[in-house]
Design a protein around this motif. Structure first.
Motif, short mmCIF file in Angstrom:
data_model
loop_
_atom_site.label_atom_id
_atom_site.label_comp_id
_atom_site.label_asym_id
_atom_site.label_seq_id
_atom_site.Cartn_x
_atom_site.Cartn_y
_atom_site.Cartn_z
N VAL A 157 0.83 -1.20 0.00
CA VAL A 157 0.00 0.00 0.00
C VAL A 157 0.87 1.25 0.00
N CYS A 169 -0.20 2.00 -3.58
CA CYS A 169 -1.60 2.45 -3.64
C CYS A 169 -1.73 3.94 -3.35
N VAL A 230 -3.11 -7.17 0.68
CA VAL A 230 -3.55 -5.77 0.55
C VAL A 230 -4.97 -5.59 1.06
#
Length: 262
Positions: A157, A169, A230
């Protein structure tokens, strides 16, 4: 029957697939609500922009009751895990998803039939209305995965994986992971089942966005273990503040995305 909203083919498909209980139950409730929504639909003028009429001056709360049947009161989501929260998401993102479903890039038969006859202006107004709603987020679910899996998810992330050209992310979805206005959604406050299903849909080609489809490219770089890690980490995080998306991106996006004006 409400002409233009629910077709006989959809009714037959739903009842012949008893395993699709979620779609069937949602359809039954939608049928009861659409009669009131149809008359108002005919009177709607094209909204000039995403923010127009966002505060329900034209009765959008009534005309979007069909949406809340599956997405929960005010679009807050429901406990089932597969219908995402739409309240407070960036208006541009919501509008793009409505277009994607109506135009066949995303596949969900019930919504496709509901949206197939709606104009771009109507979809903009719907998007603006749900984007304007500020509803509280529920507490996250306690993680079921071991710490090592959660740590792997956290690293992807925040750091991505440079060896695989996999962006983090946060590079697109914002440092707080609550999204970036007007086109990038937040990743927090979503059920793990929904996150898993959408990443899987991108990997298998069942979900598409406007080209270039950057999320499809990212999803194809993820292994099954990556996806599990995730989604386990994201779904276990509390939403910070009121969950509002950032006003602007803090850095250029690492990939070109067709659904994002750059």
């Amino acid at each position: 029957m409400v002409e233009g909203w629910i077709s006989p083919d959809l009714l037959r498909w739903t009842w012949r697939h008893p395993g699709r209980a979620a779609s069937r139950n949602c359809l039954l409730a939608v049928l009861a609500l659409l009669m009131a929504a149809t008359a108002a639909r005919a009177q709607l003028a094209h909204a000039p922009d995403f923010a127009a009429r966002a505060h329900d001056e034209t009765g959008m709360a009534t005309r979007t009751l069909a949406c809340t049947t599956c997405h929960g009161v005010q679009g807050r989501a429901t406990p089932g895990g597969y219908f995402p929260r739409i309240a407070g998401k960036p208006a541009g993102y919501l509008y793009n998803q409505l277009l994607n479903i109506r135009d066949g890039r995303r596949s969900y038969p019930t919504m496709s039939y509901l949206l197939e006859n709606l104009t771009d202006g109507y979809l903009r107004e719907m998007a603006g209305y749900f984007a304007s709603l500020k509803a509280p987020y529920p507490d996250p679910v306690a993680p079921q995965e071991p710490p090592s899996v959660l740590e792997h998810g956290r690293k992807l992330v925040f750091q991505g994986d440079a060896a695989r050209s996999l962006p983090a992310c946060v590079q697109c979805h914002g440092k707080a992971m609550t999204g970036v206005n007007p086109f990038v959604p937040g990743l927090l406050g979503l059920p793990r089942d929904y996150l898993n299903s959408q990443l899987g849909a991108w990997q298998t080609g069942r979900r598409h966005a406007q080209e270039p489809d950057c999320m499809a490219a990212v999803a194809r770089l993820l292994s099954a273990q990556d996806v599990s890690a995730v989604t386990a980490w994201l779904s276990a995080q509390a939403v910070t503040g009121d969950g509002a998306a950032a006003a602007r991106a803090e850095q250029p996006m690492p990939l070109r995305c067709g659904g994002v004006a750059q």
